[in-house]
Design a protein around this motif. Structure first.
Motif, PDB file in Angstrom:
ATOM      1  N   GLU A  14      -9.738   8.163   0.948  1.00 50.40           N
ATOM      2  CA  GLU A  14      -9.560   6.751   0.615  1.00 50.40           C
ATOM      3  C   GLU A  14      -9.735   5.840   1.829  1.00 50.40           C
ATOM      4  OE1 GLU A  14      -7.139   9.237  -2.223  1.00 50.40           O
ATOM      5  OE2 GLU A  14      -7.341   9.143  -0.050  1.00 50.40           O
ATOM      6  N   SER A  15      -9.432   6.360   3.012  1.00 54.86           N
ATOM      7  CA  SER A  15      -9.545   5.564   4.238  1.00 54.86           C
ATOM      8  C   SER A  15     -10.987   5.200   4.560  1.00 54.86           C
ATOM      9  CB  SER A  15      -8.964   6.327   5.425  1.00 54.86           C
ATOM     10  OG  SER A  15      -7.598   6.557   5.235  1.00 54.86           O
ATOM     11  N   HIS A  16     -11.933   5.836   3.891  1.00 57.35           N
ATOM     12  CA  HIS A  16     -13.354   5.591   4.171  1.00 57.35           C
ATOM     13  C   HIS A  16     -14.096   5.024   2.968  1.00 57.35           C
ATOM     14  CE1 HIS A  16     -13.096   7.361   8.136  1.00 57.35           C
ATOM     15  NE2 HIS A  16     -12.250   8.219   7.596  1.00 57.35           N
ATOM     16  N   GLN A  17     -13.385   4.610   1.937  1.00 60.34           N
ATOM     17  CA  GLN A  17     -14.020   4.070   0.742  1.00 60.34           C
ATOM     18  C   GLN A  17     -14.784   2.773   1.000  1.00 60.34           C
ATOM     19  OE1 GLN A  17     -10.423   3.810  -1.618  1.00 60.34           O
ATOM     20  NE2 GLN A  17     -11.178   5.425  -2.986  1.00 60.34           N
ATOM     21  N   PHE A  18     -14.396   2.048   2.034  1.00 55.20           N
ATOM     22  CA  PHE A  18     -14.989   0.736   2.309  1.00 55.20           C
ATOM     23  C   PHE A  18     -16.024   0.815   3.427  1.00 55.20           C
ATOM     24  CE2 PHE A  18     -13.317  -3.961   2.306  1.00 55.20           C
ATOM     25  CZ  PHE A  18     -14.463  -4.371   1.649  1.00 55.20           C
TER      26      PHE A  18
ATOM     27  N   ASP B 112      -3.616   1.400   3.110  1.00 51.01           N
ATOM     28  CA  ASP B 112      -2.196   1.689   3.249  1.00 51.01           C
ATOM     29  C   ASP B 112      -1.905   2.954   2.440  1.00 51.01           C
ATOM     30  OD1 ASP B 112       0.574   1.848   3.156  1.00 51.01           O
ATOM     31  OD2 ASP B 112       0.863  -0.260   2.602  1.00 51.01           O
ATOM     32  N   ALA B 113      -1.849   4.085   3.127  1.00 52.66           N
ATOM     33  CA  ALA B 113      -1.674   5.372   2.445  1.00 52.66           C
ATOM     34  C   ALA B 113      -0.318   5.473   1.750  1.00 52.66           C
ATOM     35  CB  ALA B 113      -1.837   6.521   3.445  1.00 52.66           C
ATOM     36  N   THR B 114       0.695   4.767   2.240  1.00 52.47           N
ATOM     37  CA  THR B 114       2.013   4.841   1.615  1.00 52.47           C
ATOM     38  C   THR B 114       2.021   4.180   0.240  1.00 52.47           C
ATOM     39  OG1 THR B 114       2.794   2.819   2.687  1.00 52.47           O
ATOM     40  CG2 THR B 114       3.213   4.902   3.835  1.00 52.47           C
ATOM     41  N   ARG B 115       1.168   3.175   0.054  1.00 49.95           N
ATOM     42  CA  ARG B 115       1.093   2.469  -1.237  1.00 49.95           C
ATOM     43  C   ARG B 115      -0.173   2.792  -2.009  1.00 49.95           C
ATOM     44  NH1 ARG B 115       1.200  -3.276  -0.260  1.00 49.95           N
ATOM     45  NH2 ARG B 115       1.621  -3.482  -2.462  1.00 49.95           N
ATOM     46  N   GLY B 116      -1.131   3.462  -1.366  1.00 54.06           N
ATOM     47  CA  GLY B 116      -2.380   3.811  -2.036  1.00 54.06           C
ATOM     48  C   GLY B 116      -3.266   2.612  -2.317  1.00 54.06           C
ATOM     49  N   LEU B 117      -3.190   1.591  -1.441  1.00 57.81           N
ATOM     50  CA  LEU B 117      -3.952   0.358  -1.642  1.00 57.81           C
ATOM     51  C   LEU B 117      -4.688  -0.053  -0.373  1.00 57.81           C
ATOM     52  CD1 LEU B 117      -1.256  -1.845  -3.420  1.00 57.81           C
ATOM     53  CD2 LEU B 117      -3.297  -0.863  -4.479  1.00 57.81           C
ATOM     54  N   TRP B 118      -5.825  -0.711  -0.557  1.00 62.65           N
ATOM     55  CA  TRP B 118      -6.499  -1.396   0.539  1.00 62.65           C
ATOM     56  C   TRP B 118      -5.873  -2.775   0.682  1.00 62.65           C
ATOM     57  CZ3 TRP B 118     -10.161  -0.367   4.179  1.00 62.65           C
ATOM     58  CH2 TRP B 118     -10.691   0.909   4.145  1.00 62.65           C
ATOM     59  N   HIS B 119      -5.866  -3.277   1.908  1.00 61.74           N
ATOM     60  CA  HIS B 119      -5.261  -4.570   2.217  1.00 61.74           C
ATOM     61  C   HIS B 119      -6.225  -5.362   3.094  1.00 61.74           C
ATOM     62  CE1 HIS B 119      -1.930  -7.320   3.200  1.00 61.74           C
ATOM     63  NE2 HIS B 119      -2.526  -7.383   4.378  1.00 61.74           N
TER      64      HIS B 119
ATOM     65  N   ILE C 286      -5.100 -10.305   0.380  1.00 61.38           N
ATOM     66  CA  ILE C 286      -5.439  -9.651  -0.884  1.00 61.38           C
ATOM     67  C   ILE C 286      -5.278  -8.146  -0.732  1.00 61.38           C
ATOM     68  CG2 ILE C 286      -6.960 -11.463  -1.773  1.00 61.38           C
ATOM     69  CD1 ILE C 286      -9.350  -9.969  -0.633  1.00 61.38           C
ATOM     70  N   GLU C 287      -5.162  -7.460  -1.861  1.00 62.13           N
ATOM     71  CA  GLU C 287      -5.070  -6.006  -1.823  1.00 62.13           C
ATOM     72  C   GLU C 287      -5.621  -5.421  -3.112  1.00 62.13           C
ATOM     73  OE1 GLU C 287      -0.916  -5.291  -1.109  1.00 62.13           O
ATOM     74  OE2 GLU C 287      -0.390  -5.526  -3.212  1.00 62.13           O
ATOM     75  N   GLY C 288      -5.989  -4.154  -3.036  1.00 58.37           N
ATOM     76  CA  GLY C 288      -6.535  -3.489  -4.213  1.00 58.37           C
ATOM     77  C   GLY C 288      -7.134  -2.153  -3.845  1.00 58.37           C
ATOM     78  N   GLY C 289      -8.263  -1.834  -4.462  1.00 58.52           N
ATOM     79  CA  GLY C 289      -8.898  -0.550  -4.197  1.00 58.52           C
ATOM     80  C   GLY C 289     -10.191  -0.400  -4.976  1.00 58.52           C
TER      81      GLY C 289
ATOM     82  N   MET D 143     -15.281  -1.995  -4.432  1.00 59.14           N
ATOM     83  CA  MET D 143     -14.005  -2.330  -3.800  1.00 59.14           C
ATOM     84  C   MET D 143     -13.573  -3.670  -4.371  1.00 59.14           C
ATOM     85  SD  MET D 143     -11.514  -1.650  -1.778  1.00 59.14           S
ATOM     86  CE  MET D 143     -12.145  -0.219  -0.909  1.00 59.14           C
ATOM     87  N   SER D 144     -12.387  -3.724  -4.940  1.00 55.51           N
ATOM     88  CA  SER D 144     -11.904  -4.952  -5.563  1.00 55.51           C
ATOM     89  C   SER D 144     -10.498  -5.244  -5.058  1.00 55.51           C
ATOM     90  CB  SER D 144     -11.902  -4.789  -7.089  1.00 55.51           C
ATOM     91  OG  SER D 144     -11.511  -5.987  -7.713  1.00 55.51           O
ATOM     92  N   MET D 145     -10.306  -6.444  -4.508  1.00 57.53           N
ATOM     93  CA  MET D 145      -8.995  -6.857  -4.010  1.00 57.53           C
ATOM     94  C   MET D 145      -8.643  -8.231  -4.553  1.00 57.53           C
ATOM     95  SD  MET D 145      -8.768  -5.583  -0.082  1.00 57.53           S
ATOM     96  CE  MET D 145     -10.301  -4.935   0.559  1.00 57.53           C
TER      97      MET D 145
END
Length: 177
Positions: A36-40, A88-95, A108-111, A117-119
């Protein structure tokens, strides 16, 4: 002599216990090693950004910093801005936190959703106007370009208008380091 041998025995015992404890501790994953850390990562690069009419809207430089964060530097005429993006691996969201030279701040945040990628700021705590919603979606295109579509809703998502629609094309200009 006996004191020296006792000290050496004690030191060897302590070293053995430390090595045993270290061997029993499972290795921790490297920071930002989650997929997930490399999705963007598709957004990383130097870009010329065009609006649908084909007019150049601005330039953008996105780079990975600290192994985990994507740092954006945007320029459009006299307006410049930067964003900091991370998973943010603790919440499973991009910020994302965006700040520009006109004083605009957007959080904004999302995933990943449907391959993009949608935030959004829809559910952020402490948001002053709960009905006003920003949503930005980045989509990697087959030709290597990226579409950024920013929509806004004044009524909690019932109706939407486009705030920005940009096509990111890899820049041929040499970029400053």
């Amino acid at each position: 002599m006996m004191a020296t041998m006792n000290a050496l025995t004690l030191t060897a015992t302590m070293l053995g216990l430390a090595l045993t404890a270290a061997a029993q501790t499972p290795p921790q994953p490297a920071p930002c090693s989650a997929i997930e850390s490399h999705q963007f990562d598709f957004w990383i690069g130097d870009w010329d950004v065009y609006v649908p009419s084909g007019k150049l809207a601005g330039t953008n430089h996105i780079e990975r910093l600290y192994g985990c964060m994507l740092h954006e530097s945007w320029k459009s005429g006299s307006v410049e801005g930067q964003s900091f993006n991370g998973f943010d691996a603790t919440r499973g969201l991009w910020h994302q936190t965006w700040i520009d030279s006109e004083g605009t701040v957007l959080v904004i945040e999302g995933g990943m959703r449907d391959g993009s990628m949608s935030m959004s700021d829809r559910n952020l705590p402490g948001k002053k106007d709960a009905l006003a919603v920003n949503e930005i979606t980045w989509t990697a295109n087959p030709d290597g370009s990226v579409r950024q579509h920013w929509r806004v809703s004044p009524d909690g998502g019932k109706t939407w208008t486009t705030s920005f629609d940009g096509k990111y094309v890899k820049s041929a200009r040499p970029q400053p380091k």
